[in-house]
Design an enzyme around this catalytic site. Structure first.
Site, PDB file in Angstrom:
ATOM      1  CG  ASP A 105     -16.817  33.769  60.773  1.00  0.00           C
ATOM      2  OD1 ASP A 105     -17.782  34.567  60.742  1.00  0.00           O
ATOM      3  OD2 ASP A 105     -15.638  34.139  60.845  1.00  0.00           O
ATOM      4  CG  ASP A 118     -14.140  30.870  62.561  1.00  0.00           C
ATOM      5  OD1 ASP A 118     -14.589  30.600  63.688  1.00  0.00           O
ATOM      6  OD2 ASP A 118     -13.884  32.023  62.208  1.00  0.00           O
ATOM      7  CG  HIS A 143      -9.621  38.148  64.982  1.00  0.00           C
ATOM      8  ND1 HIS A 143      -9.983  39.133  64.101  1.00  0.00           N
ATOM      9  CD2 HIS A 143      -9.584  36.987  64.273  1.00  0.00           C
ATOM     10  CE1 HIS A 143     -10.162  38.599  62.899  1.00  0.00           C
ATOM     11  NE2 HIS A 143      -9.918  37.305  62.975  1.00  0.00           N
ATOM     12  CG  HIS A 198     -13.377  36.360  65.171  1.00  0.00           C
ATOM     13  ND1 HIS A 198     -13.737  36.550  63.856  1.00  0.00           N
ATOM     14  CD2 HIS A 198     -12.987  37.582  65.636  1.00  0.00           C
ATOM     15  CE1 HIS A 198     -13.558  37.823  63.537  1.00  0.00           C
ATOM     16  NE2 HIS A 198     -13.102  38.472  64.594  1.00  0.00           N
ATOM     17  CB  VAL A 199      -8.834  33.153  67.051  1.00  0.00           C
ATOM     18  CG1 VAL A 199      -7.362  32.811  66.940  1.00  0.00           C
ATOM     19  CG2 VAL A 199      -9.037  34.563  67.594  1.00  0.00           C
ATOM     20  CG  HIS A 200      -9.251  31.187  61.217  1.00  0.00           C
ATOM     21  ND1 HIS A 200      -9.104  31.750  59.982  1.00  0.00           N
ATOM     22  CD2 HIS A 200     -10.502  31.514  61.627  1.00  0.00           C
ATOM     23  CE1 HIS A 200     -10.211  32.395  59.659  1.00  0.00           C
ATOM     24  NE2 HIS A 200     -11.066  32.275  60.645  1.00  0.00           N
ATOM     25  CE1 TYR A 239     -15.498  30.973  57.654  1.00  0.00           C
ATOM     26  CE2 TYR A 239     -14.115  32.687  56.747  1.00  0.00           C
ATOM     27  CZ  TYR A 239     -14.518  31.921  57.811  1.00  0.00           C
ATOM     28  OH  TYR A 239     -13.942  32.106  59.029  1.00  0.00           O
ATOM     29  CG  ASN A 287     -16.139  38.115  61.068  1.00  0.00           C
ATOM     30  OD1 ASN A 287     -16.126  37.105  61.774  1.00  0.00           O
ATOM     31  ND2 ASN A 287     -15.210  38.366  60.186  1.00  0.00           N
TER      32      ASN A 287
END
Ligand SMILES: *[C@@H]1O[C@H](CO)[C@@H](O)[C@H](O)[C@H]1NC(C)=O
Ligand SMILES: [Fe+2]
Length: 441
Positions: A170, A143, A296, A323-325, A173, A203
């Protein structure tokens, strides 16, 4: 009481209470200097492993007639070899990409510095191939995005002497704004042109427009990974081997049920793993299966239900997800509980994108969760030998990397879990032959 003394006491209490790290706010997307199109130099250079002893050099030119070749050699300025490659481009709404060149070079020596130049023009770049034996060091962050925090994370990754960077999804962005893929490519070039960047999609790479644009167009064009080299028919899942480690990249946004192509490919790939040759088995995908953050939560429980039995039967050592920040590390787990033959799941979606941190964890902390913290940062995985690896997670504490979590991980090879694995995999291949289906292990 003396007023000064009261103030002093209050200050002491306050500072001890705030000795805890103060969670930073998201930082703005970086400003990139505007550049006219039509520059003749190669841009956005990044490299990735492309089968044994080969490296794919990816680079972009504005000029569509630019030749797709890379010259390289082991001394600066002396390019004794030349390989030709292919190029592609894509359009997306009003945007047209430059020419995206993919040139595979090799065979290359292991653990060796090469100097290379793209298309006969522009600056010389320098890369180092990974070692063929332990030790090997991976840096990891998911991410990423392209904010002030991303810059801090990249700075810390650059300070770690590593052999390869792993990104569990990710990436830029860009989120439909295609020029942001270009600015991201420029931002990461200093690191990504020097060490292989092995990525899988999240995603934010989907960028689908229903009835109009298929998913992953920019991702597939720009971040071509060695899927053909690993017997996969999709850039969205693949595997590779490096220095005694077998690494599998899965896709959280492509079919994963037991009748899917991805599932069949995964079974076949796991059957190929030889733990004598690659004692370590690591898997990356975007949406975590073990996540006690409120963000999430449980999002890919169906993927976990479908694929965890396979990963468990194959005795996967470590799963890295994004995914999870925030950051979270599990004990060895399987089927929701700690298990000495299970997998260490690490969520590391904390690269520093513009969406900010996922600060809220569920209470109480689940039994399987060993460590969790909501901060931006990166991980370093130093695989020392066939049985021992040192994992450290560094938060971007006021722009200085501070090691917040660290643990020795011993491989399942050294645990006695492998004998059982061979039995399971025996049954597993029997199923594969007999019914081409695996339901129970
Ligand atoms: C592997 O590395 C660990 C940690 O440094 C060490 O204790 C162990 O003896 C090493 N094993 C072998 C076989 O060298
Ligand atoms: Fe994500």
């Amino acid at each position: 009481m003396d007023q000064k003394l009261v103030v002093a006491i209050v200050l002491v209490i306050l500072t001890s209470a705030t000795a805890d790290y103060v969670r930073p706010k998201p930082r703005k997307t970086l400003d990139f200097p505007w550049k006219p199109r039509g520059l003749s130099q190669p841009q956005q250079v990044h490299i990735s492993l492309a089968g044994e002893k080969h490296m794919r050099i990816t680079w972009i030119t504005d000029d569509v007639n630019y030749p797709s070749f890379v010259e390289y050699g082991t001394s600066p300025g002396k390019h004794t070899s030349l390989n030709r490659g292919e190029s592609t481009s894509y359009s997306y709404l009003f945007y047209s990409s430059g020419m995206i060149h993919h040139t595979v070079i090799g065979p290359l020596e292991d653990d060796t510095v090469y100097f290379y130049r793209c298309g006969g023009k522009g600056p010389e770049f320098k890369l180092k191939t990974p070692p063929s034996k332990f030790p090997i060091t991976f840096t990891v962050a998911g991410d990423l995005g392209q904010t002030g925090w991303t810059a801090s994370t990249l700075d810390h990754i650059g300070r770690c002497s590593h052999d390869m960077f792993l990104l569990p999804g990710d990436i830029s962005y860009a989120d439909y704004q295609q020029h942001r893929w270009d600015t991201f490519g420029e931002l990461v070039q200093p690191l990504a042109s020097a060490r292989p960047w092995m990525v899988t999609e999240g995603n934010h790479e989907i960028e689908i427009i229903p009835f109009f644009k298929a998913g992953f167009q920019a991702y597939n064009a720009r971040w071509k990974m060695p899927f053909e080299e690993s017997g996969s028919n999709s850039n969205l899942y693949y595997s590779f081997e490096v220095a005694g480690v077998h690494i599998i990249m899965l896709g959280s946004y492509v079919d994963y049920d037991e009748y899917s192509d991805q599932y069949s490919w995964l079974k076949a790939d796991l059957l190929k793993v030889d733990r004598n040759k690659t004692p370590w088995l690591i898997v990356l995908f975007h949406a975590p299966w073990y996540n006690s953050n409120k963000a999430h939560h449980g999002e890919r429980d169906d993927m976990k239900a479908a694929m965890e039995p396979l990963l468990h039967a194959a005795r996967v050592d470590i799963v890295l997800a994004g995914h999870v920040h925030a950051y979270e590390r599990s004990k060895r787990v399987n089927n929701g509980r700690s298990d000495p033959c299970g997998t260490v799941h690490i969520t590391i979606g904390d690269g520093g994108n513009r969406e900010g941190l996922a600060r809220k964890f569920k209470d109480p902390q689940p039994e399987w969760s060993a460590f969790r913290e909501a901060s931006f940062g990166h991980g370093e995985l130093n695989i020392v030998n066939a049985t021992h690896a040192f994992w450290g997670w560094h938060r971007n504490d006021d722009d200085e990397p501070v090691r917040s979590d660290q643990v020795w991980i011993t491989s399942l090879v050294s645990s006695g879990c492998l004998a059982e694995r061979n039995m399971n995999l025996g049954r597993f291949s029997w199923h594969l032959r007999k019914e081409n289906l695996l339901t129970t292990l």
